[in-house]
Design a protein around this motif. Structure first.
Motif, short mmCIF file in Angstrom:
data_model
loop_
_atom_site.label_atom_id
_atom_site.label_comp_id
_atom_site.label_asym_id
_atom_site.label_seq_id
_atom_site.Cartn_x
_atom_site.Cartn_y
_atom_site.Cartn_z
N ASN A 197 4.53 10.91 5.76
CA ASN A 197 3.83 10.18 6.70
C ASN A 197 2.51 9.77 6.14
OD1 ASN A 197 5.89 10.36 8.77
ND2 ASN A 197 5.42 12.58 9.17
N LEU A 198 1.94 10.79 5.39
CA LEU A 198 0.59 10.43 4.59
C LEU A 198 0.98 9.46 3.51
CD1 LEU A 198 -2.27 10.97 4.00
CD2 LEU A 198 -1.79 12.62 2.45
N GLY A 199 2.20 9.34 2.99
CA GLY A 199 2.56 8.57 1.93
C GLY A 199 2.67 7.08 2.40
N ALA A 200 3.29 7.11 3.70
CA ALA A 200 3.69 5.77 4.38
C ALA A 200 2.22 5.14 4.80
CB ALA A 200 4.30 5.98 5.73
N TYR A 201 1.20 5.92 5.34
CA TYR A 201 -0.05 5.19 5.57
C TYR A 201 -0.65 4.92 4.53
CZ TYR A 201 -5.14 5.80 6.77
OH TYR A 201 -6.42 5.44 7.09
N VAL A 202 -0.39 5.53 3.43
CA VAL A 202 -1.30 4.89 2.06
C VAL A 202 -0.47 3.63 1.78
CG1 VAL A 202 -1.51 5.62 -0.48
CG2 VAL A 202 -1.64 7.29 1.12
N ALA A 203 0.80 3.74 1.69
CA ALA A 203 1.37 2.37 1.33
C ALA A 203 1.12 1.40 2.15
CB ALA A 203 3.20 2.80 1.55
N GLU A 204 0.79 1.52 3.74
CA GLU A 204 0.46 0.41 4.45
C GLU A 204 -0.97 -0.16 4.04
OE1 GLU A 204 -0.57 -0.26 9.34
OE2 GLU A 204 -0.08 1.87 8.46
N LYS A 205 -1.70 0.80 3.44
CA LYS A 205 -3.03 0.25 3.08
C LYS A 205 -3.02 -0.13 1.83
CE LYS A 205 -5.40 2.01 6.64
NZ LYS A 205 -6.05 1.40 7.58
N LEU A 206 -2.08 -0.08 0.98
CA LEU A 206 -2.07 -0.66 -0.46
C LEU A 206 -0.69 -1.31 -0.49
CD1 LEU A 206 -3.56 2.62 -2.38
CD2 LEU A 206 -4.74 0.61 -1.49
N PRO A 207 -0.58 -2.44 0.02
CA PRO A 207 0.79 -2.94 -0.13
C PRO A 207 1.10 -3.54 -1.35
CG PRO A 207 -0.82 -4.55 1.15
CD PRO A 207 -1.51 -3.00 1.05
N GLY A 208 0.32 -3.54 -2.30
CA GLY A 208 0.55 -4.01 -3.61
C GLY A 208 1.11 -2.91 -4.49
N LYS A 209 1.11 -1.63 -4.04
CA LYS A 209 1.67 -0.50 -4.72
C LYS A 209 3.40 -0.25 -4.27
CE LYS A 209 -2.19 1.05 -7.05
NZ LYS A 209 -2.18 1.30 -8.34
N ASN A 210 3.85 0.05 -5.30
CA ASN A 210 5.55 0.14 -5.13
C ASN A 210 5.65 1.90 -4.70
OD1 ASN A 210 8.23 0.55 -4.79
ND2 ASN A 210 8.39 0.47 -7.09
N ILE A 211 5.40 2.23 -3.74
CA ILE A 211 5.38 3.83 -3.47
C ILE A 211 6.59 4.30 -3.15
CG2 ILE A 211 4.10 5.44 -2.13
CD1 ILE A 211 1.44 3.68 -1.92
N LYS A 212 7.10 5.25 -3.71
CA LYS A 212 8.41 5.83 -3.40
C LYS A 212 8.27 7.08 -2.71
CE LYS A 212 12.70 7.89 -5.01
NZ LYS A 212 13.57 7.15 -4.19
N LEU A 213 8.63 7.38 -1.55
CA LEU A 213 8.27 8.54 -0.54
C LEU A 213 9.63 9.50 -0.63
CD1 LEU A 213 6.91 6.62 2.29
CD2 LEU A 213 5.72 7.70 0.45
N LEU A 214 9.37 10.94 -0.55
CA LEU A 214 10.48 11.84 -0.34
C LEU A 214 10.22 12.04 1.05
CD1 LEU A 214 9.89 14.14 -3.33
CD2 LEU A 214 10.83 12.07 -3.22
#
Length: 295
Positions: free
Chosen positions: A141-158
Motif C-alpha cells: 500500500n505504501l509502495g502503491a502510494y509511491v508508484a502513484e506519485k512517481l509514474p516514471g518509475k517501474n515499481i514492483k510490489l509484493l
C-alpha cells in the motif's frame, strides 16, 4: 524516573504507545526518528517501547549502546513477513532492480536491500534513486502510494504490508466521513488505496499529528492507530479527533506496559538486542544510502 537517571537510561516510546508510557519517555515519535535521537543522545542505554525492528534500528545506528526491547513479545507482522531468502531470490530474478526496504523491516532483511525509506521520505528517496526499476518491500500500500506519485518509475510490489492498516475497508472511511462531515480525514499510506483516495491528507504518523496540530480545522478523522486520536486530544483540547475505524489497534504496540518499562529499569525485564558486526554493517549500508539521498 529515579531509576532511569541513576542508570543512565533513555526511554524511547513510539507514538502508538499508551499515554502513560509517553509521559515517562525521554523521546517520542516515529521509529526512525527515535533511532536518530538515540544516536545523538548521551545515554549509554536505551529502552525501546515499541516493537522489535525499532529496537534493532536503534542498535544499528548506535552499536556501542545497550538497547533493550521493553516487551520481547512485541513483534511486527509486516516487518517479519518476508525472509532474507525471499529477497535474495527476488534479486536473482530481477538483477537490474534496486531493492527499497521500508524501515519497518528486520535488521536481517535490511542486510540484503539497497536503500531504506520511511513513510514520510519514501517518495523523495525513490525519486532520487538512479534506477527506474524498483522492488519495494514489504508494504504494497505504501509502495502503491509511491508508484502513484512517481509514474516514471517501474515499481514492483509484493503482497505484504501492515495487517492493521490494510484491514480497514473503504466503507469504514465513508461511514466516518458521514458521521463527521466537517472533519478532515487524515490517513496513513499503509492503508489500502481505496481508503487513501478519500483522504484530505496522506502522511506518516508524525505527519498526521503535525497536520492536525497546525491546521485551522477543528475536527479530524484519524486514519492510523487509534492511540494517535487519543494523544492528539490531549495535545489539542480545543479540537475533536475521531478514529476512522475501531479496529485500528496494533496488539504488538499495546503489548508494552508501564510495569514492563519499570522492570527494564530494574534490570529484571525486557530483552537486550544483540546483533553481530556483519549484520550491523550491512544493514547500516541500507540506511546510509537513504541518508545520502536526503532521508
Amino acid at each position: 524516573m529515579k531509576l532511569k537517571k541513576e542508570k543512565d537510561i533513555g526511554i524511547l516510546a513510539h507514538s502508538y504507545q499508551a499515554r502513560e508510557i509517553l509521559e515517562i519517555a525521554d523521546y517520542t515519535g516515529d521509529s526512525y526518528a527515535l533511532s536518530k535521537l538515540a544516536a545523538r543522545a548521551d545515554n549509554s542505554s536505551f529502552i525501546m517501547c515499541g516493537v522489535r525492528f525499532m529496537a534493532e534500528t536503534v542498535k544499528i545506528l548506535s552499536p556501542e549502546k545497550r538497547v533493550i526491547l521493553s516487551n520481547p513479545s512485541a513483534g511486527c507482522p509486516m516487518a517479519e513477513q518476508f525472509t532474507k531468502d525471499d529477497i535474495l531470490a527476488l534479486k536473482k530474478e530481477y538483477p537490474d532492480y534496486t531493492v527499497v526496504a521500508y524501515v519497518n523491516t528486520t535488521a536481517e532483511l535490511k542486510t540484503v536491500c539497497d536503500v531504506c525509506v520511511t513513510s514520510s521520505s519514501a517518495v523523495q528517496i525513490v525519486s532520487g534513486i538512479d534506477n527506474d526499476n524498483i522492488i519495494f518491500i514489504p508494504d504494497c500500500n505504501l509502495g502503491a502510494y509511491v508508484a502513484e506519485k512517481l509514474p516514471g518509475k517501474n515499481i514492483k510490489l509484493l503482497q505484504g504490508g501492515c495487517p492493521v492498516h490494510a484491514a480497514v475497508k473503504a466503507e469504514e472511511a465513508e461511514r466516518a466521513k458521514r458521521l463527521h462531515p466537517a472533519a478532515k480525514l487524515l490517513v496513513h499510506p499503509e492503508c489500502v488505496p481505496a481508503v487513501a483516495a478519500q483522504a484530505d491528507y496522506i502522511g506518516s504518523t508524525s505527519g498526521i499529528m503535525e497536520y492536525a496540530m497546525k491546521s485551522d480545522g477543528k475536527e479530524f478523522i484519524i486514519g492510523t492507530e487509534n492511540s494517535i486520536a487519543e494523544h492528539l486530544q490531549y495535545m489539542c483540547p480545543g479540537k475533536s479527533f475521531y478514529p476512522m475505524s475501531k479496529s485500528l489497534i496494533c496488539e504488538n504496540m499495546k503489548a508494552t506496559t508501564l510495569v514492563d518499562v519499570l522492570d527494564c529499569c530494574k534490570g529484571t525485564g525486557g530483552e537486550e538486542i544483540v546483533l553481530d558486526d556483519e549484520t550491523i554493517e550491512k544493514a547500516r549500508g541500507c540506511i546510509d544510502a537513504m541518508i545520502a539521498l536526503g532521508g
